[in-house]
Motif scaffolding. Sequence first.
Motif, PDB file in Angstrom:
ATOM      1  N   GLN A   1       0.817  -1.213   0.000  1.00 44.16           N
ATOM      2  CA  GLN A   1       0.000   0.000   0.000  1.00 44.16           C
ATOM      3  C   GLN A   1       0.849   1.261   0.000  1.00 44.16           C
ATOM      4  N   SER A   2       2.164   1.118   0.004  1.00 44.59           N
ATOM      5  CA  SER A   2       3.032   2.295   0.035  1.00 44.59           C
ATOM      6  C   SER A   2       3.065   2.966  -1.334  1.00 44.59           C
ATOM      7  N   LEU A   3       3.354   4.239  -1.340  1.00 47.97           N
ATOM      8  CA  LEU A   3       3.433   4.992  -2.589  1.00 47.97           C
ATOM      9  C   LEU A   3       4.555   4.458  -3.469  1.00 47.97           C
ATOM     10  N   LEU A   4       5.686   4.107  -2.892  1.00 49.06           N
ATOM     11  CA  LEU A   4       6.794   3.557  -3.668  1.00 49.06           C
ATOM     12  C   LEU A   4       6.378   2.266  -4.371  1.00 49.06           C
ATOM     13  N   TYR A   5       5.710   1.389  -3.672  1.00 50.10           N
ATOM     14  CA  TYR A   5       5.247   0.130  -4.257  1.00 50.10           C
ATOM     15  C   TYR A   5       4.279   0.398  -5.409  1.00 50.10           C
ATOM     16  N   GLN A   6       3.339   1.314  -5.216  1.00 51.60           N
ATOM     17  CA  GLN A   6       2.354   1.628  -6.251  1.00 51.60           C
ATOM     18  C   GLN A   6       3.016   2.201  -7.498  1.00 51.60           C
ATOM     19  N   VAL A   7       3.969   3.091  -7.307  1.00 45.17           N
ATOM     20  CA  VAL A   7       4.656   3.712  -8.448  1.00 45.17           C
ATOM     21  C   VAL A   7       5.472   2.679  -9.206  1.00 45.17           C
ATOM     22  N   VAL A   8       6.166   1.806  -8.485  1.00 46.55           N
ATOM     23  CA  VAL A   8       7.000   0.792  -9.134  1.00 46.55           C
ATOM     24  C   VAL A   8       6.139  -0.211  -9.899  1.00 46.55           C
ATOM     25  N   HIS A   9       5.058  -0.656  -9.300  1.00 39.05           N
ATOM     26  CA  HIS A   9       4.253  -1.682  -9.945  1.00 39.05           C
ATOM     27  C   HIS A   9       3.261  -1.145 -10.969  1.00 39.05           C
TER      28      HIS A   9
END
Length: 123
Positions: A98-106
Amino acid sequence: MKIEYRFSFAVYIWGIVTGIISGLLAYYNRSAWIIGFLLYFLVDKFVMALIKELPPDVPDERAILRKAFWGWLLFWLYFTMLTYSVVINFQPVCYSNQSLLYQVVHNGTAGIKCVFNVTNATG
């Protein structure tokens, strides 16, 4: 170019040089970044070597250290961290999907891979 701009530019250049030195030295020894910080005390020699004269708001060479501190510090800190991050090949870690980094990467909008690592909080 006005003398004030040349003075600031010289201070920023010295911040970049000492920041790169600090970042490279910190790669080999974590506390070696202090050497780069101590290079701040040579900023007056560097500025005088480049511009040969002082702006009107800097009365003498002793005032260069006081006038140049914040500009030098910000450039030094930024380039120390940038150089160190590049040299150690920093890899971001996603701790939650749910982190912003995870969302941007995926979502495909980032040019990096994210290592997914979840630690068990209960032990």
